[in-house]
Design an enzyme around this catalytic site. Structure first.
Site, PDB file in Angstrom:
ATOM      1  CG  HIS A 395      -1.863   1.154   1.281  1.00  0.00           C
ATOM      2  ND1 HIS A 395      -2.821   1.365   0.318  1.00  0.00           N
ATOM      3  CD2 HIS A 395      -2.008   2.171   2.178  1.00  0.00           C
ATOM      4  CE1 HIS A 395      -3.532   2.448   0.618  1.00  0.00           C
ATOM      5  NE2 HIS A 395      -3.045   2.965   1.747  1.00  0.00           N
ATOM      6  CG  ASP A 412      -3.783   5.352   4.116  1.00  0.00           C
ATOM      7  OD1 ASP A 412      -4.085   4.967   2.970  1.00  0.00           O
ATOM      8  OD2 ASP A 412      -3.505   4.576   5.047  1.00  0.00           O
ATOM      9  CB  CYS A 463      -3.030   2.656  -2.879  1.00  0.00           C
ATOM     10  SG  CYS A 463      -1.907   1.337  -3.400  1.00  0.00           S
TER      11      CYS A 463
END
Length: 504
Positions: A395, A412, A463
């Site tokens: 991630h 995030d 991501c």
């Protein structure tokens, strides 16, 4: 001759009238009329009757008395008190009124025109005397079925007797002419009697209302006012609730960050690709191009092959080479147009791993020469924002040293938080400034922000794209005005910019 004799005989009999009208005069009083008959009666307006002469069996009065006496109509029952009529319509002809009326009639004129005026008034009274039953609405809790006698029954009987008297007067007028009297006096007398009767009936009506339990006007007013006061408490309660909800809405709107209207969204980050650019990207994604070196970035010495560029296809994870080349292009864009973009520094994807590789999770010496003045040409203390890509196994996240706003920010796309990363970067920035400029800075008052009002990914592979677009928009000085729907376009745009080695 026989016909003439019969006419004269009938005229004698019609002229020999000597009687009292029981409907107009009392039994003890004498008749105000003086009748006498001459020896040779003639049919003229000046004839007189002899009061001593008897009444023939064929006379008009005797024939009238032979008719059966009028009987009053059946008494009708009314389920509610009737309205009290005002004026002459509701008065009863009492004994005293009869006497005064008889005295007034004694002064009637011989003129037929003056006589018909009071008579017509009387007939008008009789016509209007019949009235219908009246129903009064009461409240349901007080409503009862009550049968009461209507006062109009007695009035109807009085009207019938008065009508009979008027008929006798009309028959008698054919042979007699009476002296005139003032109809105004009669009407004034009747009005006085009507007022007395109306006052009495009003008192009876009020007393009957109390007996029936009907509310009077003051009680109804009090009841309505009490019910209105009862509603006041409810209305005040509702008003308080409305004010409370309005204040709550204001507080919520003040906490919520303002959204950028569509008309304020910049057009430049969303310029569609031309057909030539789309064809170029499609050719780079094809199989024959996978083994080819498509471009080489000289400053970073990174080669981008067709195989590495495949990570920008839909559904693929971004690799380090594509991310690092794109961040280098963002820095070069700033150098080309320094007035249009913020002064920023972009670390590559290996910087953070090197920084936390030492004992205790922090090693400044491992990255000390990454930011030398000879290599960069500027110091980090001069930058507005410093971007640090952070890779956590599978991630990508982004950390920002925001010197302009004195913040340490963590972004995030899945909403995660990492306080250790912000603490490490705060310590690094203090050591970097101390090492390069010899200054001691205090960042203890700087805010550590975990940005939560940012676009978030809705799948498991975008991501990396969210991370580089966070850096792109922040370096422009823009808010994060994009979402998941823009990711397919951003993938093609990033591929086009890498192939041309120029970030727009």
């Amino acid at each position: 001759m026989g016909g003439l004799t019969s006419i004269r005989k009938r005229g004698d009999e019609s002229l020999r009238l000597n009687c009292a009208y029981p409907s107009l005069y009392s039994s003890g009083s004498e008749s105000p009329y003086d009748f006498h008959v001459s020896k040779k009666p003639r049919l003229s307006s000046t004839m007189h009757l002899n009061p001593d002469s008897g009444v023939s069996s064929r006379s008009t009065v005797s024939r009238i008395h032979q008719y059966p006496q009028l009987k009053p109509q059946l008494r009708r029952e009314v389920h509610a008190p009737c309205r009290i009529l005002s004026g002459f319509l509701s008065c009863r002809i009492t004994g005293r009124a009869k006497e005064e009326l008889a005295d007034a009639k004694g002064n009637l004129s011989h003129s037929n025109s003056n006589y018909y005026r009071p008579k017509d008034n009387g007939w008008g009274v009789v016509r209007l005397f019949h009235k219908e039953k009246e129903v009064i609405e009461v409240e349901p809790e007080q409503a009862e079925v009550v049968v009461s006698e209507d006062s109009s029954i007695e009035e109807l009987e009085t009207a019938e007797s008065y009508e009979k008297a008027l008929r006798l007067d009309e028959l008698d007028t054919d042979s007699h002419q009476l002296q005139p009297s003032s109809s105004r006096a009669v009407s004034e007398l009747n009005n006085q009697n009507a007022k007395v009767e109306y006052t009495g009936k009003s008192l009876e009506y009020l007393s009957s209302n109390r007996e029936l339990g009907l509310p009077d006007v003051p009680s109804l007013y009090r009841k309505l006012r009490e019910s209105a006061h009862g509603r006041d408490s409810k209305l005040s309660f509702i008003g308080g609730q409305i004010k409370f909800l309005e204040k709550k809405l204001v507080n919520i709107l003040s906490i919520r960050p303002p959204k950028i209207p569509e008309e304020d969204v910049p057009r430049e980050p969303f310029v569609p690709l031309a057909k030539e650019e789309e064809a170029e990207v499609s050719q780079a994604f094809s199989k024959p191009s996978r083994r080819k070196v498509l471009v080489t970035h000289e400053n970073s010495n990174i080669e981008i092959t067709g195989e590495l560029l495949q990570c920008l296809r839909p559904g693929a994870w971004l690799n380090d080479e594509v991310i690092n080349v794109y961040l280098e292009l963002l820095k070069e864009r700033e150098k080309r147009e320094p007035k249009k973009f913020l002064k920023c520094h972009f670390f590559n994807t290996f910087f953070y791993k090197k920084l936390i590789s030492g004992r205790g999770g922090y090693d400044y010496k491992a990255v000390r020469r990454w930011t030398s003045q000879r290599k960069l040409g500027y110091g980090l203390i001069e930058c507005d924002k410093i971007f640090v890509p952070i890779h956590k196994d599978i991630h990508w996240c982004l950390a920002v040293i925001n010197r302009k706003d004195q913040k340490f920010q963590y972004l995030d796309s899945l909403g995660g938080k990492d306080s250790d990363a912000l603490n490490v970067l705060a310590k690094y920035f203090v050591d970097e400034v101390k090492d390069k400029s010899g200054k001691d800075i205090d960042v203890s008052l700087w805010e550590k922000e975990f940005v939560d009002d940012l676009p978030e990914q809705e799948n498991g592979y975008d991501c990396g794209m969210f991370m580089i677009k966070y850096a792109d928009f922040y370096s422009r000085g823009l808010g994060l005005c994009f979402n998941q729907e823009n990711m397919p376009y951003f993938r093609l745009r990033t591929a086009k910019e890498i192939l041309r080695l120029k970030a727009d």
